[in-house]
Design an enzyme around this catalytic site. Sequence first.
Site, PDB file in Angstrom:
ATOM      1  N   GLY A 185       0.798  -1.225   0.000  1.00  0.00           N
ATOM      2  CA  GLY A 185       0.000   0.000   0.000  1.00  0.00           C
ATOM      3  C   GLY A 185       0.827   1.270   0.000  1.00  0.00           C
ATOM      4  N   GLN A 186       2.105   1.169  -0.408  1.00  0.00           N
ATOM      5  CA  GLN A 186       2.952   2.369  -0.410  1.00  0.00           C
ATOM      6  C   GLN A 186       2.619   3.252  -1.611  1.00  0.00           C
ATOM      7  OE1 GLN A 186       7.197   1.578  -0.371  1.00  0.00           O
ATOM      8  NE2 GLN A 186       7.710   3.725   0.016  1.00  0.00           N
ATOM      9  N   HIS A 229       8.403   6.075   5.495  1.00  0.00           N
ATOM     10  CA  HIS A 229       7.725   6.831   6.541  1.00  0.00           C
ATOM     11  C   HIS A 229       6.968   5.880   7.446  1.00  0.00           C
ATOM     12  CE1 HIS A 229       5.352   6.617   2.835  1.00  0.00           C
ATOM     13  NE2 HIS A 229       4.285   6.434   3.609  1.00  0.00           N
ATOM     14  N   LEU A 230       6.976   6.190   8.735  1.00  0.00           N
ATOM     15  CA  LEU A 230       6.109   5.492   9.672  1.00  0.00           C
ATOM     16  C   LEU A 230       4.785   6.216   9.710  1.00  0.00           C
ATOM     17  CD1 LEU A 230       8.384   4.841  12.803  1.00  0.00           C
ATOM     18  CD2 LEU A 230       7.786   3.247  10.976  1.00  0.00           C
TER      19      LEU A 230
HETATM   20  P1  5GP Z   1       1.861   5.412   1.897  1.00  0.00           P
HETATM   21  O1  5GP Z   1       0.625   5.155   1.066  1.00  0.00           O
HETATM   22  O2  5GP Z   1       3.067   5.638   1.006  1.00  0.00           O
HETATM   23  O3  5GP Z   1       2.137   4.395   2.954  1.00  0.00           O
HETATM   24  O4  5GP Z   1       1.599   6.744   2.684  1.00  0.00           O
HETATM   25  C1  5GP Z   1       1.695   7.999   2.085  1.00  0.00           C
HETATM   26  C2  5GP Z   1       0.846   8.931   2.893  1.00  0.00           C
HETATM   27  O5  5GP Z   1       1.180  10.254   2.520  1.00  0.00           O
HETATM   28  C3  5GP Z   1      -0.647   8.767   2.657  1.00  0.00           C
HETATM   29  O6  5GP Z   1      -1.286   8.418   3.880  1.00  0.00           O
HETATM   30  C4  5GP Z   1      -1.090  10.134   2.136  1.00  0.00           C
HETATM   31  O7  5GP Z   1      -2.340  10.537   2.621  1.00  0.00           O
HETATM   32  C5  5GP Z   1       0.022  11.033   2.598  1.00  0.00           C
HETATM   33  N1  5GP Z   1       0.241  12.191   1.753  1.00  0.00           N
HETATM   34  C6  5GP Z   1       0.295  12.207   0.393  1.00  0.00           C
HETATM   35  N2  5GP Z   1       0.538  13.450  -0.048  1.00  0.00           N
HETATM   36  C7  5GP Z   1       0.640  14.239   1.058  1.00  0.00           C
HETATM   37  C8  5GP Z   1       0.889  15.637   1.236  1.00  0.00           C
HETATM   38  O8  5GP Z   1       1.073  16.419   0.298  1.00  0.00           O
HETATM   39  N3  5GP Z   1       0.916  16.092   2.524  1.00  0.00           N
HETATM   40  C9  5GP Z   1       0.733  15.257   3.597  1.00  0.00           C
HETATM   41  N4  5GP Z   1       0.786  15.809   4.809  1.00  0.00           N
HETATM   42  N5  5GP Z   1       0.495  13.938   3.451  1.00  0.00           N
HETATM   43  C10 5GP Z   1       0.452  13.436   2.199  1.00  0.00           C
END
Ligand code: 5GP
Length: 128
Positions: free
Chosen positions: A99-100, A106-107
């Site tokens: 789900g990345q 990032h945690l």
């Molecule tokens: P992943 O899906 O890679 O584990 O998590 C990425 C996270 O980054 C997601 O939960 C998404 O909502 C968050 N995210 C994506 N773009 C932005 C942004 O521009 N600002 C912030 N604060 N979070 C973001």
Amino acid sequence: MTNETAGNTTLFTKIINREIPADIVYEDEHALAFRDINPQAPVHVLIIPKKPIATINDITEDDRELVGHLYVVAAKLAVQFGFAKAGYRVVMNCNEDGGQSVYHIHLHLLAGVTMGWPPFANHQPKQV
Ligand code: 5GP
């Protein structure tokens, strides 16, 4: 989602460099923490290393202290926000099945609600 490793920068590098805004809740020499733009729990904070490592697969022995430090920050924030005792979840997603969507590790620090388990929607296992 797109793998954003090209040039080794993502939107999280832009947040570190203050090129795009974020609700930053913690910063030190090695890490930054800010609220997720699309929160999945009452508290949803992302804790990132300032060093842009794309995925868990790219973590090396040299990163041991840095990755451990992210958990130290998570524990500090849990106390600061007041949910350390009640409990919370810390998770790092890896690649598509994990789900990345942003390729800078990032945690996810999630709290303020009782978590479910298991953490996937589709119970049909893939052939591995
Ligand atoms: P992943 O899906 O890679 O584990 O998590 C990425 C996270 O980054 C997601 O939960 C998404 O909502 C968050 N995210 C994506 N773009 C932005 C942004 O521009 N600002 C912030 N604060 N979070 C973001």
